[in-house]
Design a protein around this motif. Structure first.
Motif, PDB file in Angstrom:
ATOM      1  N   GLY A  47       0.875  -1.238  -0.046  1.00 12.03           N
ATOM      2  CA  GLY A  47      -0.044  -0.121  -0.174  1.00 12.03           C
ATOM      3  C   GLY A  47       0.877   1.240  -0.135  1.00 12.03           C
ATOM      4  O   GLY A  47       0.523   2.424  -0.625  1.00 12.03           O
ATOM      5  N   GLU A  48       1.849   1.116   0.639  1.00 15.89           N
ATOM      6  CA  GLU A  48       2.939   2.250   0.688  1.00 15.89           C
ATOM      7  C   GLU A  48       3.550   2.520  -0.767  1.00 15.89           C
ATOM      8  O   GLU A  48       3.731   3.706  -1.005  1.00 15.89           O
ATOM      9  CB  GLU A  48       3.827   2.089   1.885  1.00 15.89           C
ATOM     10  CG  GLU A  48       4.784   3.592   2.214  1.00 15.89           C
ATOM     11  CD  GLU A  48       5.619   3.212   3.311  1.00 15.89           C
ATOM     12  OE1 GLU A  48       6.817   3.273   3.342  1.00 15.89           O
ATOM     13  OE2 GLU A  48       4.928   3.086   4.466  1.00 15.89           O
ATOM     14  N   VAL A  49       3.994   1.486  -1.117  1.00 13.60           N
ATOM     15  CA  VAL A  49       4.514   1.449  -2.558  1.00 13.60           C
ATOM     16  C   VAL A  49       3.609   2.457  -3.386  1.00 13.60           C
ATOM     17  O   VAL A  49       3.982   3.351  -4.205  1.00 13.60           O
ATOM     18  CB  VAL A  49       4.605   0.103  -3.064  1.00 13.60           C
ATOM     19  CG1 VAL A  49       4.857   0.262  -4.499  1.00 13.60           C
ATOM     20  CG2 VAL A  49       5.736  -0.539  -2.401  1.00 13.60           C
ATOM     21  N   TRP A  50       2.195   1.996  -3.476  1.00 11.50           N
ATOM     22  CA  TRP A  50       1.496   2.876  -4.312  1.00 11.50           C
ATOM     23  C   TRP A  50       1.203   4.291  -3.828  1.00 11.50           C
ATOM     24  O   TRP A  50       1.162   5.103  -4.820  1.00 11.50           O
ATOM     25  CB  TRP A  50      -0.121   1.995  -4.495  1.00 11.50           C
ATOM     26  CG  TRP A  50       0.072   0.693  -5.309  1.00 11.50           C
ATOM     27  CD1 TRP A  50      -0.091  -0.343  -4.859  1.00 11.50           C
ATOM     28  CD2 TRP A  50      -0.015   0.713  -6.781  1.00 11.50           C
ATOM     29  NE1 TRP A  50       0.175  -1.262  -5.724  1.00 11.50           N
ATOM     30  CE2 TRP A  50       0.081  -0.713  -7.124  1.00 11.50           C
ATOM     31  CE3 TRP A  50       0.009   1.670  -7.554  1.00 11.50           C
ATOM     32  CZ2 TRP A  50      -0.015  -1.053  -8.456  1.00 11.50           C
ATOM     33  CZ3 TRP A  50       0.092   1.159  -8.975  1.00 11.50           C
ATOM     34  CH2 TRP A  50      -0.070  -0.024  -9.279  1.00 11.50           C
ATOM     35  N   LYS A  51       1.307   4.359  -2.529  1.00 12.26           N
ATOM     36  CA  LYS A  51       1.138   5.869  -2.070  1.00 12.26           C
ATOM     37  C   LYS A  51       2.520   6.632  -2.526  1.00 12.26           C
ATOM     38  O   LYS A  51       2.210   7.959  -3.171  1.00 12.26           O
ATOM     39  CB  LYS A  51       0.804   5.816  -0.654  1.00 12.26           C
ATOM     40  CG  LYS A  51      -0.310   5.365  -0.210  1.00 12.26           C
ATOM     41  CD  LYS A  51      -0.307   5.443   1.251  1.00 12.26           C
ATOM     42  CE  LYS A  51      -1.819   5.003   1.737  1.00 12.26           C
ATOM     43  NZ  LYS A  51      -1.711   5.178   3.294  1.00 12.26           N
ATOM     44  N   VAL A  52       3.539   6.228  -2.513  1.00 15.05           N
ATOM     45  CA  VAL A  52       4.930   6.712  -2.903  1.00 15.05           C
ATOM     46  C   VAL A  52       4.688   7.244  -4.557  1.00 15.05           C
ATOM     47  O   VAL A  52       4.913   8.229  -5.020  1.00 15.05           O
ATOM     48  CB  VAL A  52       6.121   5.914  -2.835  1.00 15.05           C
ATOM     49  CG1 VAL A  52       7.336   6.513  -3.292  1.00 15.05           C
ATOM     50  CG2 VAL A  52       6.470   5.904  -1.198  1.00 15.05           C
ATOM     51  N   VAL A  53       4.370   6.091  -5.154  1.00 11.26           N
ATOM     52  CA  VAL A  53       3.886   6.332  -6.737  1.00 11.26           C
ATOM     53  C   VAL A  53       3.090   7.259  -6.884  1.00 11.26           C
ATOM     54  O   VAL A  53       3.253   8.526  -7.824  1.00 11.26           O
ATOM     55  CB  VAL A  53       3.663   4.906  -7.340  1.00 11.26           C
ATOM     56  CG1 VAL A  53       3.380   5.205  -8.964  1.00 11.26           C
ATOM     57  CG2 VAL A  53       4.813   4.167  -7.331  1.00 11.26           C
ATOM     58  N   ALA A  54       1.998   7.292  -6.365  1.00  9.36           N
ATOM     59  CA  ALA A  54       0.579   8.475  -6.680  1.00  9.36           C
ATOM     60  C   ALA A  54       1.344  10.049  -6.195  1.00  9.36           C
ATOM     61  O   ALA A  54       1.109  10.606  -6.972  1.00  9.36           O
ATOM     62  CB  ALA A  54      -0.528   7.988  -5.617  1.00  9.36           C
ATOM     63  N   HIS A  56       4.472  10.998  -6.574  1.00 10.14           N
ATOM     64  CA  HIS A  56       5.203  11.399  -7.267  1.00 10.14           C
ATOM     65  C   HIS A  56       4.422  11.801  -8.791  1.00 10.14           C
ATOM     66  O   HIS A  56       4.789  12.761  -9.460  1.00 10.14           O
ATOM     67  CB  HIS A  56       6.352  10.489  -7.726  1.00 10.14           C
ATOM     68  CG  HIS A  56       7.570  10.352  -6.629  1.00 10.14           C
ATOM     69  ND1 HIS A  56       8.564  11.364  -6.708  1.00 10.14           N
ATOM     70  CD2 HIS A  56       7.461   9.981  -5.537  1.00 10.14           C
ATOM     71  CE1 HIS A  56       9.082  11.204  -5.872  1.00 10.14           C
ATOM     72  NE2 HIS A  56       8.854  10.363  -5.041  1.00 10.14           N
ATOM     73  N   LEU A  57       3.527  11.034  -8.968  1.00  5.40           N
ATOM     74  CA  LEU A  57       2.730  11.094 -10.400  1.00  5.40           C
ATOM     75  C   LEU A  57       1.660  12.235 -10.174  1.00  5.40           C
ATOM     76  O   LEU A  57       1.423  12.922 -11.288  1.00  5.40           O
ATOM     77  CB  LEU A  57       2.009   9.836 -10.891  1.00  5.40           C
ATOM     78  CG  LEU A  57       2.972   8.735 -11.090  1.00  5.40           C
ATOM     79  CD1 LEU A  57       2.110   7.453 -11.566  1.00  5.40           C
ATOM     80  CD2 LEU A  57       3.922   9.004 -12.280  1.00  5.40           C
ATOM     81  N   TRP A  58       1.189  12.452  -8.987  1.00  2.41           N
ATOM     82  CA  TRP A  58      -0.003  13.388  -8.872  1.00  2.41           C
ATOM     83  C   TRP A  58       0.315  14.005  -7.523  1.00  2.41           C
ATOM     84  O   TRP A  58      -0.202  13.420  -6.349  1.00  2.41           O
ATOM     85  CB  TRP A  58      -1.253  12.809  -8.791  1.00  2.41           C
ATOM     86  CG  TRP A  58      -1.586  12.082 -10.109  1.00  2.41           C
ATOM     87  CD1 TRP A  58      -2.085  12.634 -11.216  1.00  2.41           C
ATOM     88  CD2 TRP A  58      -1.544  10.494 -10.271  1.00  2.41           C
ATOM     89  NE1 TRP A  58      -2.148  11.691 -12.276  1.00  2.41           N
ATOM     90  CE2 TRP A  58      -2.115  10.520 -11.641  1.00  2.41           C
ATOM     91  CE3 TRP A  58      -1.309   9.521  -9.435  1.00  2.41           C
ATOM     92  CZ2 TRP A  58      -2.240   9.135 -12.219  1.00  2.41           C
ATOM     93  CZ3 TRP A  58      -1.506   8.160  -9.994  1.00  2.41           C
ATOM     94  CH2 TRP A  58      -1.843   8.124 -11.408  1.00  2.41           C
ATOM     95  N   PRO A  59       1.273  15.065  -7.472  1.00  2.00           N
ATOM     96  CA  PRO A  59       1.813  15.588  -6.155  1.00  2.00           C
ATOM     97  C   PRO A  59       0.666  16.211  -5.540  1.00  2.00           C
ATOM     98  O   PRO A  59      -0.320  16.931  -6.090  1.00  2.00           O
ATOM     99  CB  PRO A  59       2.687  16.645  -6.755  1.00  2.00           C
ATOM    100  CG  PRO A  59       3.268  16.323  -8.093  1.00  2.00           C
ATOM    101  CD  PRO A  59       1.984  15.445  -8.622  1.00  2.00           C
ATOM    102  N   GLY A  60       0.409  15.996  -4.249  1.00  6.46           N
ATOM    103  CA  GLY A  60      -0.572  16.480  -3.352  1.00  6.46           C
ATOM    104  C   GLY A  60      -1.777  15.430  -3.455  1.00  6.46           C
ATOM    105  O   GLY A  60      -2.910  15.951  -2.484  1.00  6.46           O
ATOM    106  N   SER A  61      -1.898  14.331  -4.101  1.00  8.21           N
ATOM    107  CA  SER A  61      -3.081  13.499  -3.960  1.00  8.21           C
ATOM    108  C   SER A  61      -3.140  12.721  -2.907  1.00  8.21           C
ATOM    109  O   SER A  61      -4.071  12.359  -2.384  1.00  8.21           O
ATOM    110  CB  SER A  61      -2.795  12.629  -5.249  1.00  8.21           C
ATOM    111  OG  SER A  61      -1.634  11.734  -5.425  1.00  8.21           O
TER     112      SER A  61
END
Length: 353
Positions: A47-54, A56-61
């Motif tokens: 879950g943390e992996v996906w949060k880190v990716v999100a 970077h891809l969508w800052p502030g999301s």
């Protein structure tokens, strides 16, 4: 026995659910890539992996609740490596499938025409003789140039000697591969012995040097050459029938074969330039796919790309975790799995002459 009759049974059921199979493989690939990023010396929850990716891809999301160290591990170290693994796996599987069609040789793979040997020679020249005078991109550039130069030599020799049919072109590639491998061995012999271990590790394959800045090159090659191969899937089907049959169907067999070789050289060169030499992916994956869905290249090519990507991501994860903190060369893992696969395949078909 008719083709329709042969398609009954488990394969018939698979063919009736191809869209579902594609979706399942895409989900498996996403899961394998997530696991590849999360698993390692520092374990990171998926879950943390996906949060880190999100983030970077969508800052502030998403709210940042992790340390900068973990952010760096996910985004700068592991994710580029996993993405490169998926790209290289898909590329090598596509090349293997295409070469097996145009050479009508079920043992054809990206190394058959000396393409990987040419890339290795380019890397040896940089690592042992010229040095990294262009920075980190020096090895990939020289490896890519070596792969393209080798392909040009093979195609040129084949054209001059009129060896453009399947069997003679393969022999030309094998001869070129021996010559270029010998030149690479000479380069290692004449080079600095203290740097030889770097060359050996690169020749055994690995994804440890992956960087975001490098990924567009193999990805662009996969997009362009992969699209070309899939667009010509019907022609690849025709080539499996032999040159005379393909010509009867209106396909200029020799010219198309050379075009496929060039596309395969671009794919292999771009992959090998950033990953080193990784064996057996292009040889094994198309066989596995054909066992599931038959020999129609309209099905074989996209499924080979997906299965190849999944396989190499999982193989790289094994290479990082079997003997921590050591990275086993990726070519060792793929060679072991590929060798065992073909022993099993021969055992299953032991009654076939």
């Amino acid at each position: 026995m008719s083709h329709k009759h042969r398609a009954t049974g488990p394969r018939h059921a698979v063919l009736h659910h191809l869209p579902l199979l594609h979706l399942i493989l895409l989900l498996v690939l996403a899961g394998a890539m997530t696991a590849g990023v999360g698993v390692g010396a520092v374990s990171i929850p998926f879950g943390e992996v996906w949060k880190v990716v999100a983030a970077h891809l969508w800052p502030g999301s998403v709210e940042v609740t992790w340390s900068s160290g973990r952010d760096n591990i996910v985004w700068e170290v592991r994710l580029p490596r996993v993405v490169l693994g998926a790209i290289v796996g898909a590329s090598l599987a596509l090349v293997g499938a295409a070469l097996q069609s145009v050479t009508r040789n079920q043992l054809a793979d990206p190394h058959l025409l000396g393409i990987s040997s040419g890339a290795a020679l380019g890397a040896i020249i940089v690592l042992l003789h010229t040095g990294m005078f262009l920075g980190l991109v020096t090895v990939p550039i020289f490896a890519f140039a070596g792969a393209l130069l080798t392909t040009a030599v093979v195609v040129g020799v084949a054209t001059v000697t009129n060896a453009t049919n399947a069997s003679r072109l393969v022999l030309t590639g094998v001869a070129a591969s021996f010559i270029i491998t010998s030149l690479g061995s000479l380069g290692i012999f004449l080079g600095d012995p203290r740097a030889a271990h770097t060359v050996i590790f690169w020749m055994l394959g690995g994804l440890g040097l992956a960087q975001w800045a490098q990924l567009p090159y193999p990805l662009l090659a996969l997009a362009i050459c992969g699209a070309y191969l899939m667009f010509n899937a019907r022609n690849l089907n025709a080539m499996t029938l032999g040159d005379e049959s393909a010509t009867t169907l209106g396909l200029p067999a020799n010219r198309f074969r050379l075009a496929v070789f060039v596309a395969c050289a671009l794919l292999t060169g771009a992959a090998v330039a950033f990953s080193g030499i990784i064996s057996f992916v292009g040889l094994m994956i198309p066989h596995l796919v054909r066992m599931l869905v038959g020999g129609d290249y309209r099905r074989v090519l996209p499924l080979s790309a997906l299965v190849g990507a999944i396989f190499l991501v999982l193989a790289d994860m094994a290479a990082r975790t079997v003997i921590p903190p050591q990275d086993i060369p990726l070519g060792v893992i793929t060679g072991l799995v590929g060798g065992l696969f073909f022993i099993l395949l021969m055992w299953r078909k032991r009654g076939i002459g």
